[in-house]
Enzyme design. Sequence first.
Site, PDB file in Angstrom:
ATOM      1  N   THR A  34      28.833  14.843   5.171  1.00 36.38           N
ATOM      2  CA  THR A  34      27.845  14.171   6.030  1.00 36.38           C
ATOM      3  C   THR A  34      27.277  12.960   5.292  1.00 36.38           C
ATOM      4  OG1 THR A  34      26.010  15.507   5.212  1.00 36.38           O
ATOM      5  CG2 THR A  34      27.197  16.359   7.127  1.00 36.38           C
TER       6      THR A  34
ATOM      7  N   GLU B 271      29.737  17.061  11.503  1.00 34.88           N
ATOM      8  CA  GLU B 271      30.055  18.471  11.746  1.00 34.88           C
ATOM      9  C   GLU B 271      30.848  18.661  13.039  1.00 34.88           C
ATOM     10  OE1 GLU B 271      27.150  17.135  11.068  1.00 34.88           O
ATOM     11  OE2 GLU B 271      25.987  18.330   9.642  1.00 34.88           O
TER      12      GLU B 271
ATOM     13  N   LYS C  46       4.676  14.185  14.038  1.00 38.07           N
ATOM     14  CA  LYS C  46       3.739  15.089  14.690  1.00 38.07           C
ATOM     15  C   LYS C  46       2.321  14.609  14.416  1.00 38.07           C
ATOM     16  CE  LYS C  46       3.293  19.737  16.193  1.00 38.07           C
ATOM     17  NZ  LYS C  46       3.830  21.090  16.169  1.00 38.07           N
TER      18      LYS C  46
ATOM     19  N   TRP D 171       3.994  15.386  19.726  1.00 36.13           N
ATOM     20  CA  TRP D 171       5.177  14.723  19.194  1.00 36.13           C
ATOM     21  C   TRP D 171       5.192  13.238  19.559  1.00 36.13           C
ATOM     22  CZ3 TRP D 171       7.343  17.227  15.565  1.00 36.13           C
ATOM     23  CH2 TRP D 171       7.497  18.614  15.626  1.00 36.13           C
TER      24      TRP D 171
HETATM   25  N1  LIG Z   1      24.645   7.846  20.035  1.00 39.82           N
HETATM   26  C1  LIG Z   1      23.713   8.296  19.207  1.00 39.82           C
HETATM   27  N2  LIG Z   1      22.414   8.141  19.511  1.00 39.82           N
HETATM   28  C2  LIG Z   1      21.462   8.573  18.672  1.00 39.82           C
HETATM   29  N3  LIG Z   1      21.696   9.169  17.516  1.00 39.82           N
HETATM   30  C3  LIG Z   1      22.961   9.355  17.154  1.00 39.82           C
HETATM   31  C4  LIG Z   1      24.032   8.942  17.966  1.00 39.82           C
HETATM   32  N4  LIG Z   1      25.164   9.269  17.342  1.00 39.82           N
HETATM   33  C5  LIG Z   1      24.832   9.869  16.197  1.00 39.82           C
HETATM   34  N5  LIG Z   1      23.496   9.921  16.052  1.00 39.82           N
HETATM   35  C6  LIG Z   1      22.740  10.492  14.932  1.00 39.82           C
HETATM   36  O1  LIG Z   1      23.607  10.588  13.807  1.00 39.82           O
HETATM   37  C7  LIG Z   1      23.696  11.944  13.353  1.00 39.82           C
HETATM   38  C8  LIG Z   1      25.061  12.244  12.797  1.00 39.82           C
HETATM   39  O2  LIG Z   1      25.353  11.388  11.703  1.00 39.82           O
HETATM   40  P1  LIG Z   1      26.244  11.810  10.455  1.00 39.82           P
HETATM   41  O3  LIG Z   1      26.960  13.081  10.721  1.00 39.82           O
HETATM   42  O4  LIG Z   1      27.058  10.620  10.121  1.00 39.82           O
HETATM   43  O5  LIG Z   1      25.292  12.073   9.260  1.00 39.82           O
HETATM   44  P2  LIG Z   1      23.743  12.235   9.217  1.00 39.82           P
HETATM   45  O6  LIG Z   1      23.287  13.305  10.149  1.00 39.82           O
HETATM   46  O7  LIG Z   1      23.179  10.866   9.447  1.00 39.82           O
HETATM   47  O8  LIG Z   1      23.547  12.685   7.706  1.00 39.82           O
HETATM   48  P3  LIG Z   1      23.063  14.120   7.130  1.00 39.82           P
HETATM   49  O9  LIG Z   1      23.505  15.174   8.092  1.00 39.82           O
HETATM   50  O10 LIG Z   1      23.747  14.219   5.822  1.00 39.82           O
HETATM   51  O11 LIG Z   1      21.605  14.004   7.040  1.00 39.82           O
HETATM   52  C9  LIG Z   1      23.343  12.750  14.575  1.00 39.82           C
HETATM   53  O12 LIG Z   1      22.877  14.044  14.225  1.00 39.82           O
HETATM   54  C10 LIG Z   1      22.287  11.893  15.251  1.00 39.82           C
HETATM   55  O13 LIG Z   1      21.018  12.108  14.697  1.00 39.82           O
HETATM   56 MG   LIG Z   2      23.401  15.353  10.093  1.00 42.42          MG
END
Ligand SMILES: Nc1ncnc2c1ncn2[C@@H]1O[C@H](COP(=O)(O)OP(=O)(O)OP(=O)(O)O)[C@@H](O)[C@H]1O
Ligand SMILES: [Mg+2]
Lengths: 540, 540
Positions: free
Chosen positions: A179, A326, A435, A440
Amino acid sequence: MMDRPLQLKTLLWRAERLFGHKQIITRRDDGYRRYTYAEFGKRVRRLTDALNRLGVRTGDRVGTLGWNTDQHYEAYFAVPCMGAVLHTINIRLSPDQIGYVIEHAGDSVLLVSPEQLPMLEQIRDRLTNVKAVVVFGDGPPPTTALGPVYGYEELLADADEEIEFPDVDEDSPAGMCYTSGTTGEPKGVVYSHRSTVLHALILCLQGSIGVAERETYLLVTPMSHVNSWGMPYACALQGASLALPGTQPRPHHYLEIIEHARVSVCVAAVTVGMLMRQELESGRQSYVLDSLHTLWLGGQAPPIGEIRWWQQAHGVHVCQGWGMTEASPLLTFTTLTSQFTDLDDEGKFRLLGTQGKPMPLVEIKLVDDHGKELPWDGKHAGEILARSPWVARAYYHDTRSQDSFAGGWFHTGDVGVIDQNGYLSLVDRVKDLIKSGGEWISSVDLENALMGHPEVREAAVVAAPDPVWLERPIAIVATNSPVASDDLTEFLREKFPKFWLPDRFVFVDEVPKTGVGKFDKKLLRQQIAAGNNHSTDKTP
Amino acid sequence: MMDRPLQLKTLLWRAERLFGHKQIITRRDDGYRRYTYAEFGKRVRRLTDALNRLGVRTGDRVGTLGWNTDQHYEAYFAVPCMGAVLHTINIRLSPDQIGYVIEHAGDSVLLVSPEQLPMLEQIRDRLTNVKAVVVFGDGPPPTTALGPVYGYEELLADADEEIEFPDVDEDSPAGMCYTSGTTGEPKGVVYSHRSTVLHALILCLQGSIGVAERETYLLVTPMSHVNSWGMPYACALQGASLALPGTQPRPHHYLEIIEHARVSVCVAAVTVGMLMRQELESGRQSYVLDSLHTLWLGGQAPPIGEIRWWQQAHGVHVCQGWGMTEASPLLTFTTLTSQFTDLDDEGKFRLLGTQGKPMPLVEIKLVDDHGKELPWDGKHAGEILARSPWVARAYYHDTRSQDSFAGGWFHTGDVGVIDQNGYLSLVDRVKDLIKSGGEWISSVDLENALMGHPEVREAAVVAAPDPVWLERPIAIVATNSPVASDDLTEFLREKFPKFWLPDRFVFVDEVPKTGVGKFDKKLLRQQIAAGNNHSTDKTP
Ligand SMILES: Nc1ncnc2c1ncn2[C@@H]1O[C@H](COP(=O)(O)OP(=O)(O)OP(=O)(O)O)[C@@H](O)[C@H]1O
Ligand SMILES: [Mg+2]
Ligand SMILES: Nc1ncnc2c1ncn2[C@@H]1O[C@H](COP(=O)(O)OP(=O)(O)OP(=O)(O)O)[C@@H](O)[C@H]1O
Ligand SMILES: [Mg+2]
């Protein structure tokens, strides 16, 4: 029915046999390199043979630190088709994080871009499992203090292009990725042949991005992170033409390739889309973009202002997918279903600003803090849970976050609402929600509203600790020309309840970003908490 | 990755939750009935509950003898989602064949269209395994000498619409169907949840028929044979609107529904497409067909004249798929890939006249009589072998034809050539090829050429035994107005070598057809061999 496994070699077979004449175009420092899927297939076989000779065996991890290039694309097939595991390492992680993931994955061979070698030398003591380093590019490998090092083309020149790929079990690992580390240390996810093939199919469906043979796709989203959203595999499956921006690309390079390769669909992170827009608006150079009709943005929510701008300035349709490492990554995608055909433009932009509907074979549900399911009424907000054949069941060798997979569902850590039609709108990440006095506040909504201001280029909103309200929102903004905090407050006032309005505005040249180009809110929160805010309450 | 099984209930979940407002329209004797996927889902649950109360258990076969109706569609989900097996019985088979397949499949409950009851009474002694008969339609069941009989709506009225479907193993059986019996007795094929879901996905891909939410599909191809080519499942998956022609439809009914439901894509057997054309050309009635843009024809090769006529007369694009009961059925599909964008119309029609390219996850190869692989050069003809996750590995409880599955490939019994781009052109069935003086003659090529004659409505060519040449071609033709044999011979002379020209023309009112509307060449060969040819050498 036959128990034919879902395996990546079937996709390669298609690209070679049915679309052998179609092209892959890669930007090089000295121009563009083009070759066909037929040549690609032969080079993939050579790479497999070469890796085999380097001692790579079934199940071994092969790490890559590469840009979006033809050679990296070759590894996308060579490694999994031989039964090994393609571990794409996010080239923009910190050296420490890179050391961590190489060691944690146990990579036995690394394929790396030459400019990464000094960084690898720095973290040399963490490469104990690495038997060989192969350096992407055309020439012999640079001298380096690292162990056995080979030039990519040298290796391929000596290898066999006629080898046959074994049949593999569809549940065996094909790839892995960590990630982004936006919210903590990177966590590893293993993709199987089955999940990768199913995900590639999904990308070719009507109602998702719908990868089609007739289109030319520019992959800006990194091949070093979540398989460039699975697009390399989907393009091979359909024999679509592919344009790759090559090593260390800048925003103007993307626009040049669109013109040169007559790209019709571009796939990029939201922030990269914004950089392309800035480049266009700067007027520094002129580009012919008439071939481009679709821009798929993701990784964070594209502000509606961006969606509108691309449509109005260039007739480009912006769509988005929501997903994560994931989930391979795609879970939902925005399409305008037929009931909305007659919406006016603003209504359409608003819909395109949602995260869309779940993909086929993806099930989602919304739950409250106690895990109770919430209705799809466009009002109740809750954490989104997902399950699908391409969602991980656990992190790779990691005891952290086992709760994320409790009850057979992946707990995404994203908060959203879902309407009656199944359109998901993300409110925020659980960790980014603010919060304030028991209520929220969505950082994402504030950011998108701020980025709708004509002078605001980038905006991130994070929580600052507050003795009275527990947390209060602080906005970090980059503007084109000086803007007063009060003006921004006024601008937001009409859109939000009073208690949502940020307590402070911090003006910066650029909002800091993570390795994959997302606003780095973890860093911002730390800076704010430590009082390191460059300038506040007035423009610089 | 999660081991989420590929199962049909996931498709139903989509239709209900994401596309609950979309409609299914069925022709009734007294007009049209429309309801939504949301209502559909509830009725599916009721049917599951009702079948459960009738004693249907996991793995039991539930036979259907139904037309393309909403009720039949409900069974398409209710039966597999409860873990039982949907055995669709081809409503046009002979009573003897129907008795054979009910007995052979061991159906425990039958869902049947009321007009089938007298036929079932005839074959009553073969229904020993059948515990209950449910009669489609609205009213109470007609009186019949058959065992316990229930009215479909009565049963549903008493049933529960809130039941939950179990998770099933993806390899467990979901459906079964017997081959058309064109070349011999019908053979049973069992479809799994996995194969059915994958096949549904494939139908939604760009480059196949590409089922999309925005379209309205008219399914003319029978739901009683090979799952109406899988379209009912693909439409649910995408939430596409569905139009069903109902009980005992005639060609004018299809055209009326297209007009009424504003159908955009129609799916039908080649011969039905020809009947629709005849109805249109007759001028008996006028139809507004402007919503229709695509006609998917299959089951046999659509003559190029048909493809041209639909395009020129109605702006309708004709495409075709090649497949078979054993393959769920789709193996290849004709799409014009981008390299052919600039072809002229005739060139395009010629390409659309081929059987197209293999679908994703389908592998095909061409072999000679000794099983040796032949090149894809557009010249070498051989039997086509196929493998895919949706191709059968064996016939159901059947020792015949085990050779058809030798070596992990299905031997299709179809002969074709494949060009460098992977376009397949069928030459003939192995069993229909005519061997004259040591050379092959393609019955299909002769038929298609004959049907290109302005006065020829239908044409079938079969082998007649010949003392000198072993076999010689005989043409059976139905014409609009009297035509002389010599004219037809002249018409063919310019297109084929002399030894291909049929020895005789037999003029008939209509070429006899099998249950699914294919030319019945087995019957024709028998008639020819027995000398039963109605009229020869001159028009009637
Ligand atoms: N179209 C979208 N709109 C809003 N948020 C998005 C979108 N696509 C992805 N995301 C955000 O990106 C996240 C997924 O990103 P990625 O798996 O690359 O790693 P990360 O969640 O940023 O990093 P880590 O899990 O290590 O903290 C999602 O859980 C969401 O929060
Ligand atoms: Mg993530
Ligand atoms: N597009 C097409 N063009 C030419 N022929 C086709 C096409 N589609 C299907 N066919 C023919 O139909 C056959 C499949 O039909 P189906 O499975 O319904 O039963 P059948 O083969 O006619 O009957 P049986 O196997 O019992 O003799 C294929 O093997 C092929 O010969
Ligand atoms: Mg057959």
